[in-house]
Scaffold this active site. Structure first.
Site, PDB file in Angstrom:
ATOM      1  N   LEU A 199       1.152   3.132  17.758  1.00  0.00           N
ATOM      2  CA  LEU A 199       0.016   2.582  17.015  1.00  0.00           C
ATOM      3  C   LEU A 199       0.521   2.168  15.638  1.00  0.00           C
ATOM      4  O   LEU A 199       1.088   2.984  14.906  1.00  0.00           O
ATOM      5  CB  LEU A 199      -1.081   3.650  16.877  1.00  0.00           C
TER       6      LEU A 199
ATOM      7  N   ASP B 144     -11.779  -1.947   9.496  1.00  0.00           N
ATOM      8  CA  ASP B 144     -11.439  -1.716   8.098  1.00  0.00           C
ATOM      9  C   ASP B 144     -11.127  -0.239   7.920  1.00  0.00           C
ATOM     10  O   ASP B 144     -12.019   0.606   7.937  1.00  0.00           O
ATOM     11  CB  ASP B 144     -12.626  -2.132   7.206  1.00  0.00           C
TER      12      ASP B 144
ATOM     13  N   ASN C 111       1.101   2.007   8.107  1.00  0.00           N
ATOM     14  CA  ASN C 111       1.658   0.964   7.234  1.00  0.00           C
ATOM     15  C   ASN C 111       0.598   0.271   6.383  1.00  0.00           C
ATOM     16  O   ASN C 111       0.893  -0.198   5.289  1.00  0.00           O
ATOM     17  CB  ASN C 111       2.394  -0.054   8.118  1.00  0.00           C
TER      18      ASN C 111
ATOM     19  N   TYR D 243      -2.181   2.958  -7.573  1.00  0.00           N
ATOM     20  CA  TYR D 243      -1.275   2.607  -6.471  1.00  0.00           C
ATOM     21  C   TYR D 243      -0.054   3.527  -6.468  1.00  0.00           C
ATOM     22  O   TYR D 243       0.320   4.081  -5.428  1.00  0.00           O
ATOM     23  CB  TYR D 243      -0.838   1.141  -6.583  1.00  0.00           C
TER      24      TYR D 243
ATOM     25  N   LYS E 107       0.999   6.341  -3.520  1.00  0.00           N
ATOM     26  CA  LYS E 107       2.259   6.348  -2.767  1.00  0.00           C
ATOM     27  C   LYS E 107       3.035   7.641  -2.989  1.00  0.00           C
ATOM     28  O   LYS E 107       3.784   8.083  -2.108  1.00  0.00           O
ATOM     29  CB  LYS E 107       3.091   5.110  -3.128  1.00  0.00           C
TER      30      LYS E 107
HETATM   31  N1  NAP Z   1       5.407  -5.985  -0.130  1.00  0.00           N
HETATM   32  C1  NAP Z   1       5.858  -5.130  -1.017  1.00  0.00           C
HETATM   33  O1  NAP Z   1       6.438  -5.519  -2.050  1.00  0.00           O
HETATM   34  C2  NAP Z   1       5.729  -3.653  -0.768  1.00  0.00           C
HETATM   35  C3  NAP Z   1       6.543  -2.775  -1.498  1.00  0.00           C
HETATM   36  C4  NAP Z   1       6.416  -1.415  -1.275  1.00  0.00           C
HETATM   37  C5  NAP Z   1       5.523  -0.935  -0.342  1.00  0.00           C
HETATM   38  N2  NAP Z   1       4.734  -1.796   0.355  1.00  0.00           N
HETATM   39  C6  NAP Z   1       3.787  -1.223   1.310  1.00  0.00           C
HETATM   40  O2  NAP Z   1       4.031  -1.789   2.577  1.00  0.00           O
HETATM   41  C7  NAP Z   1       2.841  -1.717   3.365  1.00  0.00           C
HETATM   42  C8  NAP Z   1       2.613  -3.050   4.053  1.00  0.00           C
HETATM   43  O3  NAP Z   1       2.357  -4.021   3.068  1.00  0.00           O
HETATM   44  P1  NAP Z   1       2.891  -5.519   3.162  1.00  0.00           P
HETATM   45  O4  NAP Z   1       3.863  -5.701   2.081  1.00  0.00           O
HETATM   46  O5  NAP Z   1       3.276  -5.866   4.536  1.00  0.00           O
HETATM   47  O6  NAP Z   1       1.548  -6.272   2.708  1.00  0.00           O
HETATM   48  P2  NAP Z   1       0.572  -7.296   3.454  1.00  0.00           P
HETATM   49  O7  NAP Z   1       1.325  -8.487   3.917  1.00  0.00           O
HETATM   50  O8  NAP Z   1      -0.552  -7.474   2.490  1.00  0.00           O
HETATM   51  O9  NAP Z   1       0.058  -6.489   4.735  1.00  0.00           O
HETATM   52  C9  NAP Z   1      -0.872  -5.449   4.642  1.00  0.00           C
HETATM   53  C10 NAP Z   1      -1.385  -5.120   6.012  1.00  0.00           C
HETATM   54  O10 NAP Z   1      -2.397  -4.098   5.875  1.00  0.00           O
HETATM   55  C11 NAP Z   1      -3.617  -4.560   6.468  1.00  0.00           C
HETATM   56  N3  NAP Z   1      -4.752  -4.048   5.735  1.00  0.00           N
HETATM   57  C12 NAP Z   1      -5.049  -4.261   4.433  1.00  0.00           C
HETATM   58  N4  NAP Z   1      -6.223  -3.695   4.125  1.00  0.00           N
HETATM   59  C13 NAP Z   1      -6.671  -3.102   5.263  1.00  0.00           C
HETATM   60  C14 NAP Z   1      -7.832  -2.362   5.587  1.00  0.00           C
HETATM   61  N5  NAP Z   1      -8.773  -2.102   4.654  1.00  0.00           N
HETATM   62  N6  NAP Z   1      -7.978  -1.891   6.841  1.00  0.00           N
HETATM   63  C15 NAP Z   1      -7.040  -2.157   7.774  1.00  0.00           C
HETATM   64  N7  NAP Z   1      -5.921  -2.855   7.531  1.00  0.00           N
HETATM   65  C16 NAP Z   1      -5.743  -3.326   6.289  1.00  0.00           C
HETATM   66  C17 NAP Z   1      -3.517  -6.079   6.382  1.00  0.00           C
HETATM   67  O11 NAP Z   1      -4.285  -6.717   7.383  1.00  0.00           O
HETATM   68  P3  NAP Z   1      -5.778  -7.275   7.190  1.00  0.00           P
HETATM   69  O12 NAP Z   1      -5.820  -7.981   5.885  1.00  0.00           O
HETATM   70  O13 NAP Z   1      -5.936  -8.126   8.388  1.00  0.00           O
HETATM   71  O14 NAP Z   1      -6.660  -6.069   7.240  1.00  0.00           O
HETATM   72  C18 NAP Z   1      -2.046  -6.304   6.690  1.00  0.00           C
HETATM   73  O15 NAP Z   1      -1.824  -6.264   8.064  1.00  0.00           O
HETATM   74  C19 NAP Z   1       1.717  -1.292   2.408  1.00  0.00           C
HETATM   75  O16 NAP Z   1       1.438   0.080   2.586  1.00  0.00           O
HETATM   76  C20 NAP Z   1       2.327  -1.525   1.032  1.00  0.00           C
HETATM   77  O17 NAP Z   1       1.785  -0.672   0.050  1.00  0.00           O
HETATM   78  C21 NAP Z   1       4.823  -3.145   0.171  1.00  0.00           C
END
Ligand code: NAP
Length: 265
Positions: free
Chosen positions: A12, A66, A93, A158, A162
């Site tokens: 999942l 959500d 994630n 944030y 984390k």
């Molecule tokens: N990108 C970075 O620089 C970075 C760095 C460190 C850590 N992270 C972490 O990596 C993880 C993935 O982020 P990402 O970078 O891949 O960002 P992203 O492209 O914004 O993807 C976020 C994912 O979470 C889903 N999501 C957001 N809000 C949600 C909700 N309320 N309910 C269910 N699903 C939800 C989004 O889908 P929907 O919008 O369709 O719901 C999307 O699939 C996060 O935990 C983030 O904090 C990211």
């Protein structure tokens, strides 16, 4: 052809509509895991599920919801059960960030980070944990951030959310030691995805000071670490050094440095 390690098992993945979550799902599918993909965007999720199912010959289903809504984790677990599925590997994630001073954004935005990044992650872990221990296999791959290693002035909630993920994951890694259940905390630094757009971090100094990594490279390192039951995976050599260094620096120095990096350009 030899059997893939995930054949007959289900993963999942939350936040599997875009970014790191899609690539983590792809890594799992390559290894033969059937997939349950969760996020809010139903049509995008269906496209990802169809693509991965076709490319890797696995079953892939979706649950659009959500996860920031209180109780959504339980709802998702019940839906998985209702479909007669189990969860061998849970990838927490889904998450978002929001840059700025504490009261510069509304309370719902700040609380929503706790509800999604922490509450839903804990709820899902709790609900699938005993089955994993009973089966003596599978595990939890939690996505935190390099933000987890220090407080983050001008993005305080944030960073704190984390830190919770890192602390919880490391403690559960220890609780699960010797059981066959893996726990890994993936801590990416800046990564190419839609995260920056939602978080507003493109307009802060940190964006200029770093080059984002491709999301597949981050996902692959996290997944390979999970397979080896690595407790913490920090992506990128510079991020490893920075994350380890902050433990030795005076806290006031760290706070000043992060405040500067999180300041508007
Ligand atoms: N990108 C970075 O620089 C970075 C760095 C460190 C850590 N992270 C972490 O990596 C993880 C993935 O982020 P990402 O970078 O891949 O960002 P992203 O492209 O914004 O993807 C976020 C994912 O979470 C889903 N999501 C957001 N809000 C949600 C909700 N309320 N309910 C269910 N699903 C939800 C989004 O889908 P929907 O919008 O369709 O719901 C999307 O699939 C996060 O935990 C983030 O904090 C990211």
């Amino acid at each position: 052809m030899s059997k893939k390690p995930g054949t007959g098992q289900t993963a999942l993945v939350t936040g599997a509509s875009t970014g790191i979550g899609v690539d983590l799902a792809e890594c799992l599918a390559e290894d033969g895991y059937d997939l349950i993909l969760a996020a809010r965007s139903e049509s995008v999720l269906s496209e990802v599920a169809a693509r991965l199912s076709k490319a890797h010959g696995v079953k892939a289903s979706t649950v659009a919801l959500d996860l920031a809504v209180v109780g959504a984790g339980k709802k998702l677990a019940e839906e998985v059960k209702r479909r007669g599925l189990g969860v061998d590997v849970l990838v927490n994630n889904a998450g978002y960030g929001h840059a700025g001073a504490l009261t510069a954004s509304d309370l719902d935005t700040q609380l929503g980070m706790i509800d999604l990044n922490d509450r839903a992650l804990l709820e899902l872990t709790y609900l699938f944990w005993n089955d994993m221990l009973a089966k003596k296999r599978g595990g939890v791959l939690n996505v935190a951030s390099t933000a987890a290693f220090q407080p983050g002035p001008l993005m305080a909630v944030y960073y704190a959310s984390k830190a919770f993920v890192l602390s919880l994951s490391e403690a559960l890694w220890e609780e699960a030691r010797g059981t066959g259940v893996h726990v890994t905390c993936l801590c990416p630094g800046p990564t190419v995805s839609k995260f920056r757009e939602r978080a507003g971090t493109g307009k802060v100094k940190l964006a200029k000071a770093s080059t984002p990594m491709p999301s597949m490279s981050v996902a692959r390192q996290g997944y390979e670490g999970f397979k080896r039951n690595k407790r913490v995976v920090i992506t990128g050599a510079r991020n490893v050094v920075m994350a380890r260094l902050v433990a030795f620096l005076p806290r006031r120095t760290v706070l000043g440095l992060v405040r500067n990096l999180q300041s508007p350009l």
